[in-house]
Write a protein that holds these residues in place. Sequence first.
Motif, PDB file in Angstrom:
ATOM      1  N   THR A   1      21.957 -36.081  25.863  1.00  7.95           N
ATOM      2  CA  THR A   1      20.262 -37.020  26.274  1.00  7.95           C
ATOM      3  C   THR A   1      20.257 -38.316  26.251  1.00  7.95           C
TER       4      THR A   1
ATOM      5  N   GLY B   1      11.776 -36.296  29.942  1.00  4.47           N
ATOM      6  CA  GLY B   1      10.076 -36.639  30.090  1.00  4.47           C
ATOM      7  C   GLY B   1       9.092 -36.591  28.642  1.00  4.47           C
TER       8      GLY B   1
ATOM      9  N   TRP C   1      11.981 -37.326  34.646  1.00  9.78           N
ATOM     10  CA  TRP C   1      13.055 -38.382  34.152  1.00  9.78           C
ATOM     11  C   TRP C   1      12.444 -40.171  33.794  1.00  9.78           C
ATOM     12  N   ASN C   2      12.028 -40.548  34.529  1.00  6.25           N
ATOM     13  CA  ASN C   2      12.120 -41.859  35.289  1.00  6.25           C
ATOM     14  C   ASN C   2      11.144 -42.354  36.120  1.00  6.25           C
TER      15      ASN C   2
ATOM     16  N   ARG D   1      11.000 -41.190  27.559  1.00  8.00           N
ATOM     17  CA  ARG D   1      10.178 -41.112  28.393  1.00  8.00           C
ATOM     18  C   ARG D   1       9.297 -41.572  26.760  1.00  8.00           C
TER      19      ARG D   1
ATOM     20  N   THR E   1      19.627 -39.279  39.684  1.00  5.68           N
ATOM     21  CA  THR E   1      19.271 -37.686  38.908  1.00  5.68           C
ATOM     22  C   THR E   1      20.073 -36.580  39.692  1.00  5.68           C
TER      23      THR E   1
ATOM     24  N   GLY F   1      18.264 -36.786  31.255  1.00  6.90           N
ATOM     25  CA  GLY F   1      17.323 -37.640  30.628  1.00  6.90           C
ATOM     26  C   GLY F   1      16.492 -36.483  30.048  1.00  6.90           C
TER      27      GLY F   1
END
Length: 464
Positions: free
Chosen positions: A208, A403, A301-302, A212, A270, A401
């Motif tokens: 990982t 969330g 993720w972003n 967030r 991603t 990533g």
Amino acid sequence: MSSEPSVDDRLLDAAEGGIPSALADLGRLVRIPGIAWPAFDQEQLQLSAREIARLAEETGVFDEVRILTAAIPGTDEHGQPAILATRRARNGRPTVMLYAHHDVQPPGDDALWETPPFEPTVRDGRLYGRGAADDKAGVMAHIASLRALREVAGDDLDLGIVLFIEGEEEFGSRSFGQFLADNAEAMRSDVIVVADSGNWDSETPAVTVSLRGNATFHLTVRTLEHASHSGMYGGAVPDAMLATIKLLSTLWDENGAVAVEGLAARDAETPEYTEATLRDEAGLPDGVSPIGEGAILSRIWNKPSITVTGIDFTSVAAASNTLSPEVTVVVSARVAPGQDAKEAFAAIEAHLRANAPFGAQLTFANVDLGNGFLVDTSGWAVAEARDAMRDGYGKDPVDLGVGGSIPFIADLVRQFPGAQILVTGVEDPHSRAHSPNESLHLETFRNAVRAETLLLGRINARTV
């Protein structure tokens, strides 16, 4: 002439041999309903801590094993019991901290579980039970790896080891920062392995690299001094539910994407991820559309997200023809990696105050903030972890990533700024952590133990 097996081969054999006992111990841990919420029996959390301390002692690895608590800053309370086991490094070897947590989420509605939540049950290659994946499997991955390492290294085990098993992660890690400060010298490490994340799928490991942040709060919307008759005043007087619905609806645009000025998004590539995969992993039925814009994983993720996770209002069974004076909701926002959580909360608060309909009065309370995290992937520990995962799982790892949020990582970075942090885990997309029918994929657990055993064995051969 047969050659001697390599150290890696011996480590893998030891890891494999220890899987049955590790799963048996995991089953015993799952039977303990250790929940940090005050409404639940706190003796169960004490029992869980004592059991893990016993497992740590029986590895024969540690110089000292203790069950400790720390004060919750700003209160007269102490946090929940954590296990801290330490072994000093020898002959110039690094020190590795192994983190997991032994508290679990409440089970929720027992009727939604196919088998009892605290009765470990194996079916179709998965172990079902609350905490089977999140995060008692993380605890046992550490214990099993240490057992295998000790078996192979014997007296040549020079690695410094800190085993830190927290007892309140699901309840907000309220004493976490104070615990680190109280025990900073004993916990100082070169590498920190946080086993509380997941993998790409049940066969493919992941490191990982981004998480967030979070901004969670209670919002109370008030429009009346007291409840009034909905027939006599409805149509002229705004009730709190009407105001709450209109206010909350301004948080998203017509596509369900967050529409709050000041919330940032991270620009990052991603991997390929299809809508079909999203439907399968999230349980999204046909006919219900995904929300948001852009690549699916980028949304998760972003980019920020906002979810209403709770509401205090009249139940259906107790409904009456009444205009409600106030409504309280729990708002949970996920903050893009790289944005400060305080800044994000300030943007959401400003948006809600600016959009309050009918002059509704707003109150904010129980604000809980946690920053996201971006892993520095340039260090040697990340390279070692990727290699160990490749050899332990038999597949190349993915940079992942997530969330979700692990806010306490910011505390680790602050207290131990020189440490390299690795975020790993034993979950897969079908583990259903926090949900009914939580489960652990048994083959994933096996491979995770193999990979961590290799990682520890290889670090044991390094010098600082």
